[in-house]
Motif scaffolding. Structure first.
Motif, PDB file in Angstrom:
ATOM      1  N   LEU A  26      13.711 -58.498  24.436  1.00 55.34           N
ATOM      2  CA  LEU A  26      13.113 -59.784  24.794  1.00 55.34           C
ATOM      3  C   LEU A  26      14.249 -60.659  25.312  1.00 55.34           C
ATOM      4  O   LEU A  26      15.019 -61.215  24.530  1.00 55.34           O
ATOM      5  CB  LEU A  26      12.446 -60.424  23.576  1.00 55.34           C
ATOM      6  CG  LEU A  26      11.210 -59.702  23.048  1.00 55.34           C
ATOM      7  CD1 LEU A  26      10.806 -60.246  21.691  1.00 55.34           C
ATOM      8  CD2 LEU A  26      10.077 -59.835  24.053  1.00 55.34           C
ATOM      9  N   ILE A  27      14.342 -60.750  26.633  1.00 57.98           N
ATOM     10  CA  ILE A  27      15.465 -61.442  27.253  1.00 57.98           C
ATOM     11  C   ILE A  27      15.021 -62.100  28.551  1.00 57.98           C
ATOM     12  O   ILE A  27      14.181 -61.573  29.270  1.00 57.98           O
ATOM     13  CB  ILE A  27      16.643 -60.475  27.514  1.00 57.98           C
ATOM     14  CG1 ILE A  27      17.891 -61.230  27.969  1.00 57.98           C
ATOM     15  CG2 ILE A  27      16.248 -59.370  28.473  1.00 57.98           C
ATOM     16  CD1 ILE A  27      19.156 -60.390  27.978  1.00 57.98           C
ATOM     17  N   GLU A  33       9.828 -63.818  32.308  1.00 58.95           N
ATOM     18  CA  GLU A  33      10.619 -62.894  31.492  1.00 58.95           C
ATOM     19  C   GLU A  33      10.323 -63.041  29.995  1.00 58.95           C
ATOM     20  O   GLU A  33      10.724 -62.202  29.199  1.00 58.95           O
ATOM     21  CB  GLU A  33      12.112 -63.126  31.718  1.00 58.95           C
ATOM     22  CG  GLU A  33      12.573 -62.800  33.129  1.00 58.95           C
ATOM     23  CD  GLU A  33      14.052 -63.061  33.326  1.00 58.95           C
ATOM     24  OE1 GLU A  33      14.773 -62.092  33.611  1.00 58.95           O
ATOM     25  OE2 GLU A  33      14.469 -64.234  33.185  1.00 58.95           O
ATOM     26  N   LYS A  34       9.639 -64.102  29.616  1.00 57.33           N
ATOM     27  CA  LYS A  34       9.402 -64.378  28.202  1.00 57.33           C
ATOM     28  C   LYS A  34       8.115 -63.758  27.673  1.00 57.33           C
ATOM     29  O   LYS A  34       7.857 -63.781  26.480  1.00 57.33           O
ATOM     30  CB  LYS A  34       9.411 -65.884  27.957  1.00 57.33           C
ATOM     31  CG  LYS A  34      10.778 -66.492  28.254  1.00 57.33           C
ATOM     32  CD  LYS A  34      10.803 -67.983  28.070  1.00 57.33           C
ATOM     33  CE  LYS A  34      12.184 -68.505  28.432  1.00 57.33           C
ATOM     34  NZ  LYS A  34      12.336 -69.921  28.232  1.00 57.33           N
ATOM     35  N   ALA A  37       8.971 -57.637  26.645  1.00 61.26           N
ATOM     36  CA  ALA A  37      10.318 -57.062  26.652  1.00 61.26           C
ATOM     37  C   ALA A  37      10.628 -56.440  28.014  1.00 61.26           C
ATOM     38  O   ALA A  37       9.729 -55.957  28.708  1.00 61.26           O
ATOM     39  CB  ALA A  37      10.443 -56.015  25.555  1.00 61.26           C
ATOM     40  N   GLY A  80      15.119 -61.098  18.001  1.00 59.58           N
ATOM     41  CA  GLY A  80      14.222 -61.811  18.897  1.00 59.58           C
ATOM     42  C   GLY A  80      14.836 -62.212  20.219  1.00 59.58           C
ATOM     43  O   GLY A  80      15.926 -61.772  20.590  1.00 59.58           O
ATOM     44  N   HIS A  81      14.107 -63.063  20.918  1.00 56.88           N
ATOM     45  CA  HIS A  81      14.419 -63.437  22.293  1.00 56.88           C
ATOM     46  C   HIS A  81      15.799 -64.058  22.450  1.00 56.88           C
ATOM     47  O   HIS A  81      16.243 -64.843  21.621  1.00 56.88           O
ATOM     48  CB  HIS A  81      13.358 -64.419  22.803  1.00 56.88           C
ATOM     49  CG  HIS A  81      13.461 -64.680  24.269  1.00 56.88           C
ATOM     50  ND1 HIS A  81      14.228 -65.685  24.790  1.00 56.88           N
ATOM     51  CD2 HIS A  81      12.905 -64.040  25.326  1.00 56.88           C
ATOM     52  CE1 HIS A  81      14.131 -65.663  26.107  1.00 56.88           C
ATOM     53  NE2 HIS A  81      13.340 -64.683  26.454  1.00 56.88           N
ATOM     54  N   GLU A  83      18.029 -65.810  25.790  1.00 58.91           N
ATOM     55  CA  GLU A  83      17.861 -66.278  27.171  1.00 58.91           C
ATOM     56  C   GLU A  83      18.757 -65.523  28.160  1.00 58.91           C
ATOM     57  O   GLU A  83      18.316 -65.105  29.210  1.00 58.91           O
ATOM     58  CB  GLU A  83      18.192 -67.774  27.259  1.00 58.91           C
ATOM     59  CG  GLU A  83      17.247 -68.672  26.490  1.00 58.91           C
ATOM     60  CD  GLU A  83      16.112 -69.222  27.318  1.00 58.91           C
ATOM     61  OE1 GLU A  83      16.315 -69.523  28.496  1.00 58.91           O
ATOM     62  OE2 GLU A  83      15.017 -69.353  26.762  1.00 58.91           O
TER      63      GLU A  83
END
Length: 133
Positions: A26-27, A33-34, A37, A80-81, A83
């Motif tokens: 998740l990047i 992109e959010k 994955a 998790g995500h 940026e």
């Protein structure tokens, strides 16, 4: 004679590597992109002094295990995500460099599915522990 850090690593360390390790991550900073994955390809090189990477009895415990690298990546991804690839690479390099036998880390991440007109976009870092250690 004092050697520059890269020459010192090349002469005193074994290079342990993991190439083209593909992980869903998740990047991304963009809204598109959010949502899910993305594939991220990791390439990792660890520089480990020969005295910490030359087994005497052919046992896994005598070397830095490749599973260590995979576990560090998986552990960060589970948080998790993130940026930016820069943030992810810096965090991973720091965690890998924390291993007591690792003297340097070269790590790259590549997102191969962002643009249709290129093979991928990515970031690479190279970190060396204090050479006096």
């Amino acid at each position: 004679m004092t050697l520059d850090p890269l020459t010192h690593l090349a002469l005193t360390c074994r290079r342990i590597f993991l190439h083209d390790h593909v992980v869903p991550v998740l990047i991304g900073a963009h809204d598109f992109e959010k949502a899910q994955a993305q594939r991220v390809i990791f390439n990792v090189e660890l520089f480990v002094p020969y005295h910490h990477s030359t087994p005497k009895s052919d046992q896994l415990a005598e070397v830095v295990d490749y599973d260590f690298v995979r576990k560090v990546i998986a552990s960060r991804v589970r948080l998790g995500h993130v940026e930016l690839q820069e943030t992810l690479c810096d965090e991973l390099a720091s965690r890998l460099l924390a291993h007591p036998h690792v003297r340097a880390v070269r790590l790259s991440s590549c997102k191969p599915d962002v643009y249709p007109d290129c093979k991928g976009v990515g970031v690479e870092v190279f970190c060396i522990k204090d050479m006096s250690l």
